[in-house]
Design an enzyme around this catalytic site. Sequence first.
Site, PDB file in Angstrom:
ATOM      1  N   MET A   8       0.480  -1.044  -0.247  1.00 11.00           N
ATOM      2  CA  MET A   8       0.205  -0.225  -0.111  1.00 11.00           C
ATOM      3  C   MET A   8       1.318   0.994  -0.087  1.00 11.00           C
ATOM      4  SD  MET A   8      -3.501  -1.009   2.035  1.00 11.00           S
ATOM      5  CE  MET A   8      -4.126   0.381   1.635  1.00 11.00           C
ATOM      6  N   GLN A  68       7.296  -5.417  -5.974  1.00  7.70           N
ATOM      7  CA  GLN A  68       6.640  -5.184  -7.148  1.00  7.70           C
ATOM      8  C   GLN A  68       7.461  -4.023  -7.736  1.00  7.70           C
ATOM      9  OE1 GLN A  68       2.522  -2.836  -5.867  1.00  7.70           O
ATOM     10  NE2 GLN A  68       1.799  -5.350  -6.234  1.00  7.70           N
ATOM     11  N   CYS A  98      -3.535  -0.884  -9.136  1.00  9.66           N
ATOM     12  CA  CYS A  98      -3.360   0.263  -8.828  1.00  9.66           C
ATOM     13  C   CYS A  98      -4.454   1.387  -9.280  1.00  9.66           C
ATOM     14  CB  CYS A  98      -2.557   1.048  -9.050  1.00  9.66           C
ATOM     15  SG  CYS A  98      -1.668   3.093  -8.023  1.00  9.66           S
ATOM     16  N   LYS A 139      -0.785  -8.915  -9.223  1.00  5.58           N
ATOM     17  CA  LYS A 139      -2.183  -8.629  -8.974  1.00  5.58           C
ATOM     18  C   LYS A 139      -3.200  -7.918  -9.830  1.00  5.58           C
ATOM     19  CE  LYS A 139      -3.996  -5.930  -4.569  1.00  5.58           C
ATOM     20  NZ  LYS A 139      -3.163  -5.140  -3.350  1.00  5.58           N
ATOM     21  N   GLY A 200      -8.745  -7.556  -0.363  1.00  6.32           N
ATOM     22  CA  GLY A 200     -10.010  -6.742  -0.260  1.00  6.32           C
ATOM     23  C   GLY A 200     -11.472  -6.587   0.771  1.00  6.32           C
TER      24      GLY A 200
END
Length: 323
Positions: A8, A68, A98, A139, A200
């Site tokens: 994040m 990542q 993102c 992702k 999520g």
Amino acid sequence: MKIYLAPMEGLLDHLLRDMLTRTPGVDICVTEFVRVSGSLLPNRAFQRIAPELLRGSLTPSGVPVRVQLLGSDPVCLAENAARLAELQPKAIDLNFGCPAKTVNRHRGGAVLLDEPELLHEIVSAVRRAVPASMPVTAKMRLGYNDRLRMLDCAHALESAGAGELVVHARTKADGYKPPAYWYEIGRIREAVSVPVVANGEIWTVDDYLQCRRESGCDDIMLGRGIVADPGLAARIKGLPAPGWEEIKPLLAAFWDDVLIHILPKYQAGRLKQWLNYLKRIHPEAEAAFEHIKTIKEAEVIGAWLADGCPVPERAPLPGSVGL
């Protein structure tokens, strides 16, 4: 089942990864994205986001760390992935999830979910560029503005060589607004043969159980939920979870690291940011946040943490005595 710690931007950096992996439950961490845009990055660019690369790609508590990458140029991403692979991360993850407007405007993250063909090119190029022993994962969200190409994207990532998919159960347009559409992850899981990890809106054990029922996924990725409740992964696994008394030393250790790695003008904000999440679960954190929210001086905050985070008792409301 495995529990992943989410990447994040602006929140879950290596400082907080360290703290959240000092309690049991987290099996794998994924870093915030390293932006790849037109140049071959030096090693220090990867190590700045993932200093764990300097100690075997493990957190201080020994939890594996994946790095990542984010970008849209298959060639440039492949070249940077090859360089990153030399530093031996536990895996290379590719960000197609993102939702940030700035990132999407520069053709990164979730905006690419409208182009499954490009997703395939990117993953294929990265997969070819790194050793076969180096896992490449991805992702994604359910889509950009809608979910019409959700399965196309999942198939594109799988066929290009992604060995695992983490799926955030919302589109970019959904942002972080509840609900998360966990049942859509189940459709993806049934459509591909690689492992799928659900992500999520998992804030509690009950959320996890409902997510597992709807998605069919045992493995999950936790983000804001574990920032708010550092014991969430442990609780999901039926392990002893830290309470407020065990969290206070983590706050003090976090502050010590913040003083080393964060510019002075942002230091107090980083601690308040975490307390602001913690108060969702812990009433003591709300009192602590209210106590220090106007304090900016590092020396004052440090002394308060060293003293065990004392919070003055609130005066009783007028007329409440004796009731």
